[in-house]
Every structure is written in structure tokens, then in C-alpha cells.
Design a protein around this motif. Structure first.
Motif, PDB file in Angstrom:
ATOM      1  N   GLY A 109       0.864  -1.334  -0.011  1.00  0.00           N
ATOM      2  CA  GLY A 109      -0.092   0.125  -0.215  1.00  0.00           C
ATOM      3  C   GLY A 109       0.877   1.245  -0.088  1.00  0.00           C
ATOM      4  N   GLY A 110       2.144   1.149  -0.686  1.00  0.00           N
ATOM      5  CA  GLY A 110       3.119   2.219  -0.509  1.00  0.00           C
ATOM      6  C   GLY A 110       4.351   1.836   0.014  1.00  0.00           C
ATOM      7  N   ALA A 111       5.249   3.020  -0.122  1.00  0.00           N
ATOM      8  CA  ALA A 111       6.586   2.707   0.234  1.00  0.00           C
ATOM      9  C   ALA A 111       7.125   3.623   1.321  1.00  0.00           C
ATOM     10  CB  ALA A 111       7.590   2.615  -1.198  1.00  0.00           C
ATOM     11  N   ILE A 112       8.202   3.182   1.844  1.00  0.00           N
ATOM     12  CA  ILE A 112       8.830   3.998   3.074  1.00  0.00           C
ATOM     13  C   ILE A 112       9.163   5.223   2.309  1.00  0.00           C
ATOM     14  CG2 ILE A 112      10.599   4.295   4.859  1.00  0.00           C
ATOM     15  CD1 ILE A 112      10.293   1.244   5.219  1.00  0.00           C
ATOM     16  N   ASN A 117       7.057  11.662   5.141  1.00  0.00           N
ATOM     17  CA  ASN A 117       6.530  11.148   6.320  1.00  0.00           C
ATOM     18  C   ASN A 117       5.771  10.006   6.458  1.00  0.00           C
ATOM     19  OD1 ASN A 117       7.720  13.472   7.830  1.00  0.00           O
ATOM     20  ND2 ASN A 117       5.800  14.881   7.157  1.00  0.00           N
ATOM     21  N   ILE A 118       6.529   9.016   5.621  1.00  0.00           N
ATOM     22  CA  ILE A 118       5.874   7.692   5.311  1.00  0.00           C
ATOM     23  C   ILE A 118       6.866   6.544   5.965  1.00  0.00           C
ATOM     24  CG2 ILE A 118       5.110   5.842   3.963  1.00  0.00           C
ATOM     25  CD1 ILE A 118       3.999   8.040   2.055  1.00  0.00           C
ATOM     26  N   GLY A 119       6.531   6.369   7.174  1.00  0.00           N
ATOM     27  CA  GLY A 119       7.327   5.079   7.990  1.00  0.00           C
ATOM     28  C   GLY A 119       7.100   3.944   7.640  1.00  0.00           C
ATOM     29  N   ASP A 121       5.670   1.883   9.722  1.00  0.00           N
ATOM     30  CA  ASP A 121       4.272   1.668  10.651  1.00  0.00           C
ATOM     31  C   ASP A 121       3.144   2.052   9.361  1.00  0.00           C
ATOM     32  OD1 ASP A 121       5.323   0.436  12.576  1.00  0.00           O
ATOM     33  OD2 ASP A 121       5.389   2.261  13.715  1.00  0.00           O
ATOM     34  N   ASP A 122       3.549   2.679   8.317  1.00  0.00           N
ATOM     35  CA  ASP A 122       2.485   3.335   7.369  1.00  0.00           C
ATOM     36  C   ASP A 122       2.051   2.453   6.401  1.00  0.00           C
ATOM     37  OD1 ASP A 122       2.039   5.834   8.936  1.00  0.00           O
ATOM     38  OD2 ASP A 122       4.090   6.748   8.316  1.00  0.00           O
ATOM     39  N   VAL A 123       3.023   1.405   6.220  1.00  0.00           N
ATOM     40  CA  VAL A 123       2.801   0.691   5.054  1.00  0.00           C
ATOM     41  C   VAL A 123       2.589  -0.900   5.612  1.00  0.00           C
ATOM     42  CG1 VAL A 123       3.741   2.119   3.367  1.00  0.00           C
ATOM     43  CG2 VAL A 123       5.150   0.403   4.637  1.00  0.00           C
ATOM     44  N   ARG A 124       2.127  -1.788   5.068  1.00  0.00           N
ATOM     45  CA  ARG A 124       1.822  -3.075   5.560  1.00  0.00           C
ATOM     46  C   ARG A 124       3.168  -4.091   5.834  1.00  0.00           C
ATOM     47  NH1 ARG A 124      -1.142  -6.164   2.971  1.00  0.00           N
ATOM     48  NH2 ARG A 124      -2.527  -6.999   4.462  1.00  0.00           N
ATOM     49  N   ILE A 125       3.934  -3.527   6.584  1.00  0.00           N
ATOM     50  CA  ILE A 125       5.224  -4.288   6.764  1.00  0.00           C
ATOM     51  C   ILE A 125       4.739  -5.392   8.067  1.00  0.00           C
ATOM     52  CG2 ILE A 125       7.401  -4.554   7.528  1.00  0.00           C
ATOM     53  CD1 ILE A 125       7.886  -1.898   5.787  1.00  0.00           C
ATOM     54  N   LYS A 126       3.971  -4.928   8.808  1.00  0.00           N
ATOM     55  CA  LYS A 126       3.903  -5.605  10.086  1.00  0.00           C
ATOM     56  C   LYS A 126       2.695  -6.931   9.633  1.00  0.00           C
ATOM     57  CE  LYS A 126       3.668  -2.150  13.685  1.00  0.00           C
ATOM     58  NZ  LYS A 126       2.954  -1.269  14.511  1.00  0.00           N
ATOM     59  N   SER A 156      12.753  -2.113   0.267  1.00  0.00           N
ATOM     60  CA  SER A 156      13.469  -3.285   0.129  1.00  0.00           C
ATOM     61  C   SER A 156      14.464  -3.606   1.096  1.00  0.00           C
ATOM     62  CB  SER A 156      13.838  -3.457  -1.403  1.00  0.00           C
ATOM     63  OG  SER A 156      12.996  -3.326  -2.392  1.00  0.00           O
ATOM     64  N   TYR A 157      15.233  -2.538   1.196  1.00  0.00           N
ATOM     65  CA  TYR A 157      16.440  -3.027   2.313  1.00  0.00           C
ATOM     66  C   TYR A 157      15.738  -3.288   3.685  1.00  0.00           C
ATOM     67  CZ  TYR A 157      20.369  -2.365  -0.935  1.00  0.00           C
ATOM     68  OH  TYR A 157      21.051  -2.385  -2.148  1.00  0.00           O
ATOM     69  N   TYR A 158      14.899  -2.350   4.205  1.00  0.00           N
ATOM     70  CA  TYR A 158      14.178  -2.536   5.414  1.00  0.00           C
ATOM     71  C   TYR A 158      13.329  -3.738   5.470  1.00  0.00           C
ATOM     72  CZ  TYR A 158      11.410  -1.547   9.511  1.00  0.00           C
ATOM     73  OH  TYR A 158      10.940  -1.335  10.874  1.00  0.00           O
ATOM     74  N   ILE A 159      12.919  -4.199   4.440  1.00  0.00           N
ATOM     75  CA  ILE A 159      12.362  -5.634   4.709  1.00  0.00           C
ATOM     76  C   ILE A 159      13.390  -6.663   4.715  1.00  0.00           C
ATOM     77  CG2 ILE A 159      10.693  -7.445   3.300  1.00  0.00           C
ATOM     78  CD1 ILE A 159       8.996  -4.912   2.277  1.00  0.00           C
TER      79      ILE A 159
END
Length: 202
Positions: A109-112, A117-119, A121-126, A156-159
Motif C-alpha cells: 500500500g505504498g513505500a517508505i 513522512n511515510i515510515g 508503520d504506515d505501510v503493511r510491513i507488520k 526493500s532494504y528494510y524488509i
């Protein structure tokens, strides 16, 4: 400039809010609709209302769907050990057209994007991590198919970092035979199909 019809001007104003549509194009569309019969315009209006009221998102993968869960998540013939991570639902539709991938999806639903100000927690990583941690359906490969721009790379790097502790999961990414900064939406099917077939380890 004062319009000859307030109702027409209201229609133009609303149509001009659509992406890629300026006032000139909005006026052309409004005048075209005005020339059509009522049934034609009513069908368009009904389709737009249904688009907003009846479409949902799959509670598992997050893709836009008529049903929850979606047909892809419900399909037992799909390879549930593979999850392809994409930014938006339109990326799923595009990949499906290639007939190259037979696994399942996860729509972020987006990217960091720190600048916006999109971190995380603002996308469906959890939700992705919850699927990875679900013992009922073990995951063996997570395929990162995010847009090759700075936001997609950061995500990608975060995931990949989050998935490092999972030894049983291979993290791969699709190979991009395209310039940096080009979004998946604008890649032709043949290029995307080749990129998917030649994905490599992250």
C-alpha cells in the motif's frame, strides 16, 4: 471566465480533479457525456459508485478485490510458500498478466518515504511479518518486486533486514532490465516477465 452553465462548470471542476486531467480535458469529457444518452451516463455513474462502495481489500494480501479473501489467496493451486511483495494493487494486476508467477502476493500500500513522512508503520510491513511468522503456511521465499526508485529501494532494504533472522526464507528480488526511476506500471509485459524469470538473491 464565467461559464454558461453552473452545472456544467461543476462537472468540469470535479472531472479536472482526476489524475492527468486538466480543465481542458475535463471540459471535453463533460461535453462528450452531455451528448450521450442517459443510460450511458447512468452506467458510468453506477460503475463509479460501485467502485467506491463494493470493492474491498483482501484481508490477507491487501489487493483490491470484489471478495475477501481474494481469488488469488483462496486459490489452492497457487504456491503458498512464495510471497511476492509489491507496492500497489496495480502491480499485482501487471505481474499476473505475464503468467510467470504462480505464488501469492503481499501489497504494502505504498513505500517508505521519510521525505513524505511515510515510515514502516504506515505501510503493511507488520502484516507481512505476521504472514512470515504464521506456522500454518510456511514461507520459503519472499520476492521483492518494488519500484526501482529511492523509496522502493529503501523499503526493500528494510524488509530484507527484517527477514535476515529467518534462515529458512530466501529473499530475492526481480531483476530490472530498466532504468532506475521507472515504475512497474510503465514496464511492458515482456520486460517484466523476463525480469521475474531472472530474479536473484537480495
Amino acid at each position: 471566465m464565467q461559464g454558461t452553465s453552473e452545472i456544467l462548470e461543476q462537472a468540469i471542476e470535479q472531472l479536472a480533479k482526476l489524475p492527468g486531467t486538466g480543465r481542458k480535458s475535463a471540459r471535453r469529457i463533460a461535453l462528450y457525456l452531455l451528448k450521450q444518452d442517459e443510460e450511458f451516463v447512468t452506467k458510468i455513474a453506477d460503475a463509479l459508485v460501485n467502485l467506491k462502495k463494493k470493492i474491498t481489500r483482501c484481508s490477507i494480501c491487501g489487493v483490491i478485490s470484489d471478495n475477501d479473501p481474494c481469488s488469488i489467496c483462496e486459490n489452492v493451486k497457487r504456491d503458498g510458500t512464495k510471497i511476492c511483495v509489491v507496492e500497489e494493487s496495480q502491480d499485482v494486476f501487471l505481474i499476473e498478466k505475464t503468467n510467470e508467477y504462480k505464488g501469492k502476493y503481499h501489497v504494502l500500500g505504498g513505500a517508505i518515504s521519510p521525505l513524505d513522512n511515510i515510515g514502516p508503520d504506515d505501510v503493511r510491513i507488520k502484516e507481512l511479518m505476521a504472514r512470515v511468522n504464521n506456522d500454518e503456511e510456511p514461507i520459503h521465499e519472499v520476492i521483492l518486486a518494488l519500484n526501482p526508485d529511492s523509496e522502493g529501494e529503501a523499503t526493500s532494504y528494510y524488509i530484507n533486514k527484517l527477514l535476515k533472522p529467518f534462515d529458512e526464507i530466501d529473499v530475492t528480488r526481480i531483476a530490472y532490465g530498466i532504468p532506475m526511476g521507472t515504475e512497474l506500471e510503465f514496464i511492458d509485459e515482456a520486460t517484466l516477465s523476463r525480469a521475474f524469470a531472472s530474479r536473484n538473491s537480495f
